[in-house]
Design a protein around this motif. Structure first.
Motif, mmCIF file in Angstrom:
data_model
loop_
_atom_site.group_PDB
_atom_site.id
_atom_site.type_symbol
_atom_site.label_atom_id
_atom_site.label_comp_id
_atom_site.label_asym_id
_atom_site.label_seq_id
_atom_site.Cartn_x
_atom_site.Cartn_y
_atom_site.Cartn_z
ATOM 1 N N ASN A 1 -44.510 -43.917 12.777
ATOM 2 C CA ASN A 1 -44.219 -42.488 12.804
ATOM 3 C C ASN A 1 -45.374 -41.646 12.265
ATOM 4 O O ASN A 1 -45.704 -40.604 12.819
ATOM 5 C CB ASN A 1 -42.950 -42.201 12.002
ATOM 6 C CG ASN A 1 -41.717 -42.725 12.711
ATOM 7 O OD1 ASN A 1 -41.724 -42.898 13.932
ATOM 8 N ND2 ASN A 1 -40.667 -43.001 11.956
ATOM 9 N N SER A 2 -46.005 -42.109 11.186
ATOM 10 C CA SER A 2 -47.072 -41.274 10.632
ATOM 11 C C SER A 2 -48.325 -41.329 11.508
ATOM 12 O O SER A 2 -49.014 -40.327 11.674
ATOM 13 C CB SER A 2 -47.368 -41.634 9.178
ATOM 14 O OG SER A 2 -47.791 -42.959 9.098
ATOM 15 N N TYR B 1 -48.228 -41.583 14.665
ATOM 16 C CA TYR B 1 -47.839 -40.771 15.816
ATOM 17 C C TYR B 1 -48.115 -39.285 15.581
ATOM 18 O O TYR B 1 -48.774 -38.622 16.382
ATOM 19 C CB TYR B 1 -46.358 -41.047 16.106
ATOM 20 C CG TYR B 1 -45.611 -40.006 16.868
ATOM 21 C CD1 TYR B 1 -45.941 -39.717 18.194
ATOM 22 C CD2 TYR B 1 -44.545 -39.315 16.287
ATOM 23 C CE1 TYR B 1 -45.230 -38.764 18.902
ATOM 24 C CE2 TYR B 1 -43.844 -38.373 16.996
ATOM 25 C CZ TYR B 1 -44.190 -38.091 18.299
ATOM 26 O OH TYR B 1 -43.498 -37.154 19.005
ATOM 27 N N LEU B 2 -47.659 -38.787 14.440
ATOM 28 C CA LEU B 2 -47.856 -37.353 14.170
ATOM 29 C C LEU B 2 -49.329 -37.002 13.978
ATOM 30 O O LEU B 2 -49.782 -35.929 14.385
ATOM 31 C CB LEU B 2 -47.044 -36.910 12.960
ATOM 32 C CG LEU B 2 -45.598 -36.509 13.223
ATOM 33 C CD1 LEU B 2 -45.029 -35.822 11.992
ATOM 34 C CD2 LEU B 2 -45.452 -35.591 14.436
ATOM 35 N N GLU C 1 -50.857 -36.736 17.336
ATOM 36 C CA GLU C 1 -50.381 -35.536 18.014
ATOM 37 C C GLU C 1 -51.182 -34.318 17.550
ATOM 38 O O GLU C 1 -51.576 -33.469 18.336
ATOM 39 C CB GLU C 1 -48.902 -35.357 17.677
ATOM 40 C CG GLU C 1 -48.190 -34.540 18.690
ATOM 41 C CD GLU C 1 -46.719 -34.419 18.387
ATOM 42 O OE1 GLU C 1 -45.979 -35.351 18.700
ATOM 43 O OE2 GLU C 1 -46.323 -33.395 17.815
ATOM 44 N N GLN C 2 -51.401 -34.286 16.248
ATOM 45 C CA GLN C 2 -52.204 -33.221 15.647
ATOM 46 C C GLN C 2 -53.605 -33.190 16.272
ATOM 47 O O GLN C 2 -54.121 -32.133 16.615
ATOM 48 C CB GLN C 2 -52.326 -33.525 14.145
ATOM 49 C CG GLN C 2 -52.966 -32.431 13.338
ATOM 50 C CD GLN C 2 -51.936 -31.376 12.988
ATOM 51 O OE1 GLN C 2 -50.857 -31.703 12.508
ATOM 52 N NE2 GLN C 2 -52.258 -30.130 13.250
ATOM 53 N N PHE D 1 -50.883 -36.478 24.734
ATOM 54 C CA PHE D 1 -49.857 -35.804 23.934
ATOM 55 C C PHE D 1 -48.456 -36.244 24.349
ATOM 56 O O PHE D 1 -47.589 -36.516 23.516
ATOM 57 C CB PHE D 1 -50.037 -34.292 24.128
ATOM 58 C CG PHE D 1 -49.261 -33.424 23.193
ATOM 59 C CD1 PHE D 1 -49.531 -33.416 21.838
ATOM 60 C CD2 PHE D 1 -48.270 -32.570 23.675
ATOM 61 C CE1 PHE D 1 -48.829 -32.586 20.982
ATOM 62 C CE2 PHE D 1 -47.566 -31.742 22.818
ATOM 63 C CZ PHE D 1 -47.844 -31.752 21.470
ATOM 64 N N LYS D 2 -48.243 -36.335 25.656
ATOM 65 C CA LYS D 2 -46.929 -36.744 26.158
ATOM 66 C C LYS D 2 -46.705 -38.247 25.985
ATOM 67 O O LYS D 2 -45.599 -38.696 25.678
ATOM 68 C CB LYS D 2 -46.787 -36.395 27.637
ATOM 69 C CG LYS D 2 -46.813 -34.909 27.928
ATOM 70 C CD LYS D 2 -45.454 -34.265 27.738
ATOM 71 C CE LYS D 2 -45.527 -32.792 28.144
ATOM 72 N NZ LYS D 2 -44.295 -32.066 27.972
ATOM 73 N N LEU E 1 -47.782 -40.183 23.735
ATOM 74 C CA LEU E 1 -47.455 -40.469 22.332
ATOM 75 C C LEU E 1 -45.952 -40.453 22.085
ATOM 76 O O LEU E 1 -45.414 -41.307 21.384
ATOM 77 C CB LEU E 1 -48.110 -39.418 21.425
ATOM 78 C CG LEU E 1 -49.582 -39.638 21.087
ATOM 79 C CD1 LEU E 1 -50.136 -38.402 20.402
ATOM 80 C CD2 LEU E 1 -49.715 -40.858 20.180
ATOM 81 N N THR E 2 -45.288 -39.451 22.671
ATOM 82 C CA THR E 2 -43.830 -39.362 22.493
ATOM 83 C C THR E 2 -43.160 -40.617 23.027
ATOM 84 O O THR E 2 -42.256 -41.171 22.391
ATOM 85 C CB THR E 2 -43.256 -38.143 23.246
ATOM 86 O OG1 THR E 2 -44.068 -37.014 22.954
ATOM 87 C CG2 THR E 2 -41.832 -37.864 22.826
ATOM 88 N N GLU F 1 -43.650 -43.529 20.673
ATOM 89 C CA GLU F 1 -42.820 -43.433 19.480
ATOM 90 C C GLU F 1 -41.368 -43.820 19.790
ATOM 91 O O GLU F 1 -40.702 -44.486 19.000
ATOM 92 C CB GLU F 1 -42.918 -42.009 18.911
ATOM 93 C CG GLU F 1 -42.466 -41.871 17.480
ATOM 94 C CD GLU F 1 -40.995 -41.533 17.379
ATOM 95 O OE1 GLU F 1 -40.344 -41.968 16.417
ATOM 96 O OE2 GLU F 1 -40.476 -40.823 18.278
ATOM 97 N N ARG F 2 -40.913 -43.427 20.984
ATOM 98 C CA ARG F 2 -39.534 -43.752 21.388
ATOM 99 C C ARG F 2 -39.372 -45.252 21.626
ATOM 100 O O ARG F 2 -38.318 -45.821 21.339
ATOM 101 C CB ARG F 2 -39.143 -43.006 22.669
ATOM 102 C CG ARG F 2 -39.190 -41.518 22.552
ATOM 103 C CD ARG F 2 -37.906 -40.941 21.987
ATOM 104 N NE ARG F 2 -38.179 -39.694 21.267
ATOM 105 C CZ ARG F 2 -38.412 -38.539 21.848
ATOM 106 N NH1 ARG F 2 -38.379 -38.407 23.146
ATOM 107 N NH2 ARG F 2 -38.671 -37.469 21.114
#
Lengths: 226, 223
Positions: free
Chosen positions: A54-55, A57-58, A61-62, A85-86, A88-89, A92-93
């Motif tokens: 999770n970390s 990932y963010l 994204e940044q 950007f997309k 990455l989501t 994460e999922r």
């Protein structure tokens, strides 16, 4: 930001995403393995490791939004960054779904359900993710379409698995003298199997999303996007 | 570009995303109605309407990237645009799920187990979507948490529905040979319907999580 410095950051972004994908895929395959083997210790570990993903990932994204905002990227650069950007989501999922599988293993027995082959189904979806990420890394449009085709097969296999589970229940109808505890155990086992098939199918969907975004990035081709 | 024009572009983006969500909610409602009434024509309308949503989605995506690239927004504005960029993906996916409902309405009898109340579950998802979009549009952090809590209820409703299906399967009467196949189709469509509605809820949570991140830079609900 100077031109070559910008190029370098784009390359790093892509590499970092591929690395994150590798970690996610490893987690997911581990989760499938743990589930198929009823290995609750490994499953617990997968649940605990999700924070790390999770970390990362963010942070990535940044980096994507910074790269768009810092400098007006040309079309192909913009497509790479928005695709990243997309994607990455989706990664994460997939990691979340790995956690789902692991959490369901926690109170599980060795065999989830003998009517279905979780390992084969799960690994098929994992291979799709690997192909999609490889397509993103190497910008191969054929591989993107291959993922979409593979997903149709996966969906069919999942539906077959579901029907097998349903058929088993219908067959139970003829069994006499079933007690309530046994019934509850059957319901529980089937529900968990159905949820697991559903999660694996979702992993396949995320692989298609990654492939679709990649194809859009390479050829500006929205064919797989919807 | 003058500052006030930039501000009005931001406001326009927000309005357009909200408008897209209203169209998507409408499709979801129609999909549910098609299921309830077995209305094949309505089902086709939902399925065919998906192209429009897809176009809307790509246009909005362009709007987002243009704004980021041309205005180089910082902090709050950047979070707002990035949130919009992610939220439209969730909206597009909800529209896909509405299309699925249309397809199920076309091919199966969805009333195989009357004890499973699909419409009630559908209502919950519509409410969640509505709250999530209100949280985004009005920057209401409380509502973000409400959506997240609501999702636990939805998951429970879905789990109960699946359990009911499984139990009914075991406890029902024995079927004749030719009855089994169509029955299997109906049951597996019903399970897919439950699954898809649960997914709508997940997307509503994604929207709420993004809204909270936008409002407070708080990533608590994102994972």
């Amino acid at each position: 930001m100077a031109r070559n410095q910008y190029d370098e950051r784009l390359t790093t972004l892509r590499t970092d995403i591929v690395l994150l994908a590798e970690t996610v895929l490893e987690r997911y395959e581990d989760a499938v393995d743990a589930m198929a083997a009823g290995d609750t210790r490994r499953a617990d570990q997968i649940v605990r490791q999700d924070d790390e993903i999770n970390s990362r990932y963010l942070a990535l994204e940044q980096e994507c939004t910074t790269l768009i905002a810092r400098r007006q990227p040309v079309a192909s650069e913009l497509r790479l960054v928005t695709a990243s950007f997309k994607i990455l989501t989706d990664l994460e999922r997939i990691a979340d779904l790995a956690v789902n599988l692991a959490a369901r293993t926690e109170y599980g027995t060795a065999e989830l359900h003998d009517a279905i082959d979780i390992r084969t189904l799960g690994m098929t979806a994992g291979e799709m993710v690997a192909t999609a990420v490889d397509a993103y890394e190497t910008e191969t449009s054929d591989a993107c379409r291959a993922v979409a085709t593979a997903d149709n097969e996966l969906d069919e296999d999942c539906e077959t698995a579901n029907k097998r589970l349903i058929r088993e229940l219908i067959a139970e109808r003829t069994t006499d003298g079933r007690d309530e505890r046994e019934l509850a155990a059957t319901v529980d086992r089937t529900t968990r199997a159905l949820l697991t098939v559903r999660d694996i199918e979702r992993v396949g969907d995320h692989a298609v999303n990654i492939a679709a975004r990649t194809l859009y990035m390479i050829d500006s081709d929205a064919e797989l996007l919807y | 570009m003058p500052r006030n024009e930039y501000q009005s572009q931001l406001a326009e983006l927000r309005e357009d995303v909200v408008a897209m969500s209203e169209t998507v909610a409408e499709r979801l409602e129609l999909g549910l109605t098609a299921l309830e009434t077995n209305d094949e024509e309505l089902a086709r309308t939902v399925i065919e309407g998906d192209d429009e949503i897809n176009q809307l989605y790509l246009d909005l995506e362009q709007q987002c990237t243009d704004l980021i690239a041309l205005q180089q927004p910082v902090a709050g504005d950047l979070r707002f645009i990035a949130a919009s960029f992610k939220i439209i993906t969730d909206l597009e996916r909800i529209a896909d799920l509405a299309t699925n409902l249309g397809a199920y309405a076309e091919t199966a009898d969805n009333d195989v187990f009357p004890s499973v109340n699909i419409q009630e579950i559908g209502e919950t998802t519509l409410m969640m979507l509505d709250s999530a979009m209100a949280a985004y549009a009005e920057e209401d952090r409380e509502l973000c948490y409400t959506v997240n809590d609501r999702d636990d209820d939805l998951d429970e409703e879905c789990e109960i529905a699946s359990d009911t299906v499984v139990r009914e399967l075991i406890e029902g009467e024995e079927l004749g040979g030719e009855e089994i196949e169509p029955f299997m189709e109906d049951v597996s469509r019903l399970l897919l319907t439950i699954r898809d509605l649960e997914r709508v809820g997940d997307h509503a949570v994604n929207i709420a999580a993004r809204a909270l991140y936008m409002i407070d830079n708080n990533d608590e609900l994102i994972y």
